[in-house]
Design a protein around this motif. Structure first.
Motif, short mmCIF file in Angstrom:
data_model
loop_
_atom_site.label_atom_id
_atom_site.label_comp_id
_atom_site.label_asym_id
_atom_site.label_seq_id
_atom_site.Cartn_x
_atom_site.Cartn_y
_atom_site.Cartn_z
N THR A 174 43.58 -42.22 22.93
CA THR A 174 43.66 -40.80 22.87
C THR A 174 42.56 -40.15 21.99
OG1 THR A 174 44.92 -38.88 23.54
CG2 THR A 174 45.75 -40.09 21.82
N VAL A 175 42.77 -38.95 21.87
CA VAL A 175 41.88 -38.17 20.75
C VAL A 175 42.69 -37.28 19.96
CG1 VAL A 175 39.77 -38.13 22.50
CG2 VAL A 175 41.23 -36.40 22.51
N PRO B 120 38.50 -33.04 19.41
CA PRO B 120 38.79 -34.07 20.23
C PRO B 120 37.43 -34.94 20.57
CG PRO B 120 39.04 -31.78 21.36
CD PRO B 120 38.84 -31.82 19.90
N GLY B 121 36.65 -34.56 19.54
CA GLY B 121 35.21 -35.47 19.77
C GLY B 121 35.55 -36.86 18.82
N MET B 122 36.81 -37.14 18.58
CA MET B 122 37.13 -38.35 17.78
C MET B 122 38.21 -38.98 18.32
SD MET B 122 39.25 -37.37 13.96
CE MET B 122 38.08 -36.41 13.41
N PHE C 76 46.08 -29.97 28.44
CA PHE C 76 45.15 -28.91 28.03
C PHE C 76 43.77 -29.42 27.84
CE2 PHE C 76 46.63 -30.24 23.82
CZ PHE C 76 45.37 -30.09 23.01
N LEU C 77 43.64 -30.69 27.75
CA LEU C 77 42.17 -31.31 27.32
C LEU C 77 41.64 -31.99 28.70
CD1 LEU C 77 42.64 -32.94 23.93
CD2 LEU C 77 41.49 -30.75 24.23
N GLU C 78 42.31 -32.07 29.77
CA GLU C 78 41.98 -32.88 30.95
C GLU C 78 40.92 -32.29 31.60
OE1 GLU C 78 41.61 -35.93 32.97
OE2 GLU C 78 43.39 -35.97 31.89
N GLU C 79 40.51 -30.81 31.44
CA GLU C 79 39.61 -30.31 32.02
C GLU C 79 38.19 -30.37 31.28
OE1 GLU C 79 39.79 -25.73 30.20
OE2 GLU C 79 40.40 -26.15 32.45
N ARG C 80 38.33 -31.16 30.13
CA ARG C 80 37.31 -31.34 29.26
C ARG C 80 36.89 -32.91 29.10
NH1 ARG C 80 38.16 -28.90 23.50
NH2 ARG C 80 36.07 -29.74 23.11
N ARG C 81 37.42 -33.66 30.08
CA ARG C 81 37.25 -35.07 30.05
C ARG C 81 35.84 -35.44 30.10
NH1 ARG C 81 40.03 -39.81 30.88
NH2 ARG C 81 42.05 -38.65 30.86
N GLU D 156 34.67 -37.59 27.02
CA GLU D 156 33.90 -39.15 27.27
C GLU D 156 32.64 -39.55 26.67
OE1 GLU D 156 35.25 -39.82 31.21
OE2 GLU D 156 37.28 -40.74 30.44
N GLN D 157 31.90 -38.39 26.95
CA GLN D 157 30.53 -38.50 26.32
C GLN D 157 30.33 -38.79 25.05
OE1 GLN D 157 28.23 -35.09 28.18
NE2 GLN D 157 28.29 -36.43 30.27
N LYS D 158 31.15 -38.11 24.21
CA LYS D 158 31.23 -38.18 22.86
C LYS D 158 31.52 -39.42 22.07
CE LYS D 158 31.39 -33.02 22.20
NZ LYS D 158 32.15 -32.07 21.58
N LEU D 159 32.41 -40.31 23.02
CA LEU D 159 33.43 -41.17 22.29
C LEU D 159 32.49 -42.53 23.04
CD1 LEU D 159 36.92 -40.41 23.22
CD2 LEU D 159 35.62 -40.15 21.17
#
Length: 319
Positions: free
Chosen positions: A36-37, A42-44, A301-306, A310-313
């Protein structure tokens, strides 16, 4: 108020999630139970390694910070993380295996009445394996399968966490007078005088070892420990502990919802970051047990930013 049940998890820092995954799954044979992040950034990545079921008391977790520098070791730190194995024979198995894997490893020594083995991962993360032969009062977890590691010698949970502090009294005040641990032992170690504190049934899953040292303060980086989390049963108990921490005059985070568990964070006067975390709901909230860790899991609460996340990881082997 019920006693703290033991150690819940330990969270550390890595500069490279992929090499971290390779070491803790391929070398140590632990299971990646949640990929997870960091919910606050959430960028890590936030990776959780544990037993077969992701049981509380077995989680060794890592935040990935790619730009993390080296750790300059010292006091005011969580200086070593314990991992449990079932027997003295397992300690000797790991000594041989780790040497073959060219891992930095010491000699088996007795620590707090148990046979132990100190090692370091590829980033200098300090780990000590503890035999359960004389330390199994708190139940361990269930071994995960690995082709080269027999079940009877596999890692089955977290052992004692080691703290290194300049003022023993400051950390002892928190452990005894706030968190209701008791002093159960002490000895001289190469690092300095060590005091053992226990909660609940004690033993490997429910001890904190505190070393007093005059070293300068640690400068954390890759391979350092961020915080030590302790187990409480549920949110009702967590609220009672919050009141006790408030009454003792320690600033704290308040109740924080982490989806897989609920937490509270505070620091002692030596700067050690403690977390209290509930045993549930658990890591099977969003993945079945047999599929834990196989995909990127995000709290609702982070799902809408998936897509953005994912693009950052960078993908790791488990993707």
């Amino acid at each position: 108020m019920k006693l703290i049940k033991g150690i819940h998890h330990v969270s550390s820092l890595t500069a490279d999630a992929r090499s971290n995954y390779a070491f803790y799954t391929d070398v140590l044979g632990m299971r990646l139970v949640k990929k997870t992040v960091n919910q606050d950034d959430p960028g890590m990545y936030h990776l959780f390694y544990a037993d077969r079921y992701g049981s509380p008391g077995t989680d060794f977790t890592f935040f990935e910070i790619p730009m993390a520098g080296r750790t300059y070791r010292g006091s005011q730190s969580i200086s070593s993380t314990g991992l449990r194995v079932k027997s003295d024979e397992a300690i000797y198995f790991w000594k041989e295996r780790l040497e073959k894997q060219q891992v930095s490893v010491g000699e088996p020594v007795i620590r707090a009445g148990r046979l132990t083995l100190a090692l370091e991962d590829h980033e200098g993360q300090r780990i000590r394996l503890f035999s359960d032969r004389h330390g199994a009062a708190t139940p361990a977890g269930t071994a995960w399968e690995h082709p080269d590691i027999p079940e009877d010698v596999a890692i089955v949970g977290l052992g004692p966490s080691e703290l290194t502090v300049r003022s023993l009294a400051k950390t002892e005040n928190v452990l005894i007078n706030v968190l209701s641990f008791i002093k159960t032992g002490g000895e001289q170690t190469e690092e300095g005088p060590m005091t053992v504190y226990s909660t609940a049934s004690g033993g490997n899953g429910a001890e904190v070892h505190v070393i007093q040292s005059s070293e300068s303060k640690e400068r954390p980086g890759r391979g350092s420990v961020h915080h030590l989390a302790l187990r409480v049963e549920d949110e009702e108990e967590l609220k009672e502990w919050k009141q006790a921490i408030d009454d003792a005059g320690y600033d704290n985070s308040g109740i924080v919802e982490r989806y897989y568990f609920t937490s509270l964070y505070f620091r002692d006067s030596n700067g050690i970051l403690f977390e209290l975390a509930t045993d549930g709901p658990g890591f099977d909230m969003d993945e079945p047990i047999e599929q834990l860790g196989q995909k990127l899991a995000l709290p609702p609460f982070l799902e809408e930013r998936r897509e953005e996340i994912e693009q950052k990881l960078k993908p790791i082997k488990a993707d």
